[in-house]
Design an enzyme around this catalytic site. Structure first.
Site, PDB file in Angstrom:
ATOM      1  N   GLU A  12      28.148  89.948  31.740  1.00 11.65           N
ATOM      2  CA  GLU A  12      27.482  89.142  32.906  1.00 11.65           C
ATOM      3  C   GLU A  12      28.882  89.946  33.971  1.00 11.65           C
ATOM      4  O   GLU A  12      28.596  89.963  35.255  1.00 11.65           O
ATOM      5  CB  GLU A  12      27.298  87.860  33.205  1.00 11.65           C
ATOM      6  N   GLY A  78      16.746  82.404  35.028  1.00 11.96           N
ATOM      7  CA  GLY A  78      14.921  82.083  34.230  1.00 11.96           C
ATOM      8  C   GLY A  78      14.207  82.057  35.985  1.00 11.96           C
ATOM      9  O   GLY A  78      14.924  80.885  36.425  1.00 11.96           O
ATOM     10  N   ILE A 152      16.053  76.899  29.183  1.00  8.87           N
ATOM     11  CA  ILE A 152      14.800  76.723  29.232  1.00  8.87           C
ATOM     12  C   ILE A 152      13.231  77.529  28.915  1.00  8.87           C
ATOM     13  O   ILE A 152      14.033  78.964  29.561  1.00  8.87           O
ATOM     14  CB  ILE A 152      14.718  76.264  31.194  1.00  8.87           C
ATOM     15  N   MET A 173      22.242  77.444  33.664  1.00 11.84           N
ATOM     16  CA  MET A 173      23.415  76.858  33.097  1.00 11.84           C
ATOM     17  C   MET A 173      24.692  76.412  33.836  1.00 11.84           C
ATOM     18  O   MET A 173      25.628  75.517  33.673  1.00 11.84           O
ATOM     19  CB  MET A 173      23.749  77.417  31.650  1.00 11.84           C
ATOM     20  N   GLU A 174      25.036  77.053  34.619  1.00 11.34           N
ATOM     21  CA  GLU A 174      26.630  76.356  35.425  1.00 11.34           C
ATOM     22  C   GLU A 174      26.643  76.461  36.267  1.00 11.34           C
ATOM     23  O   GLU A 174      27.382  76.140  37.506  1.00 11.34           O
ATOM     24  CB  GLU A 174      27.080  78.265  35.117  1.00 11.34           C
ATOM     25  N   ASP A 197      14.406  86.771  33.085  1.00 15.39           N
ATOM     26  CA  ASP A 197      13.220  85.865  31.674  1.00 15.39           C
ATOM     27  C   ASP A 197      12.258  84.952  32.986  1.00 15.39           C
ATOM     28  O   ASP A 197      13.011  84.874  34.277  1.00 15.39           O
ATOM     29  CB  ASP A 197      13.591  84.723  30.508  1.00 15.39           C
TER      30      ASP A 197
END
EC number: 3.2.2.9
Length: 229
Positions: A12, A78, A152, A173-174, A197
């Protein structure tokens, strides 16, 4: 102006790191901070590691050591909102923790004590991100991005997030941890992520396959924003 950029994973941040001139590298607390120039702009680029704690540690180190004026969070997410597909862009208007719950004491779902219910993104940065996304021809959605220490992949967990946060746009997640640190330090921030996703039962396979696309798209967004900051 010095611009702080935060990404969790090597994939990333590496496109941006490879563009950086006059680069210096600092290793601190398990994180990597690259400082230098990207297209003539002074940049401090953090690879934090995955998850809320890693993101909070890294962002704190970034703000203390590099002292950026703004923070841009790049990477993948996501997609949850209708109409999002791989490669599309999501921009935060606000962020929240989907896995925090102290509602027994009267707080909103996702709210921590001594914190607001959500962390509000800087309006100017949010508007700039939308402008750049449209100029680059991306399908873009602005809204709530929810964070938690789980990948997820559909099922009951995704259903619960949607029930708790009906207006959620994307999950990752961050972002909320980065936002909380920026809130405490009073540094303007925005989250700009590309969809890797759909957060469903195929999310694991989709993420592995499409992370390079998401990294390319989100990095292009950051480069476009740098040109106007």
């Amino acid at each position: 102006m010095k611009i702080g950029i935060v990404g969790a994973m090597k994939q990333e941040v590496e496109i941006l790191a490879n563009l950086m001139r006059n680069q210096t590298v600092t290793q601190v607390a398990g994180c990597t901070i690259y400082e230098g120039l990207i297209n003539g702009k002074q940049v401090a680029l953090l690879q934090s590691g995955i998850g809320k704690v890693a993101a909070a540690i890294g962002t704190t180190a970034l703000l203390q050591l590099a002292k950026p004026d703004v923070v841009l969070n790049t990477g993948s997410a996501g997609g949850v909102a209708d109409g999002l597909k791989v490669g599309d862009i999501v921009i935060s208007t606000e962020t929240a923790y989907h896995d925090a719950d102290v509602t027994a004491f009267g707080y909103a779902k996702g709210q921590l004590p001594a914190c607001p219910a959500t962390f509000i993104s800087d309006e100017k940065l949010t508007a700039l991100a939308k402008q750049v996304a449209q100029a680059q021809g991306h399908n873009v959605k602005r809204g709530l991005i929810c964070s938690g220490d789980s990948f997820i992949a559909g099922g009951e967990r995704l259903a619960q997030i949607k029930a708790d946060f009906p207006n959620v746009t994307a999950v990752e997640m961050e972002a909320a941890a980065i936002a909380q640190v920026c809130h405490v330090f009073r540094v303007p921030f925005v989250v700009v992520r590309a969809i890797s996703d759909a957060g469903d039962g195929q999310a694991g396979m989709s993420f592995e396959e499409f992370l390079p696309i998401a990294a390319k798209q989100s990095s292009a967004m950051i480069i476009g924003m740098l040109e106007q900051l």
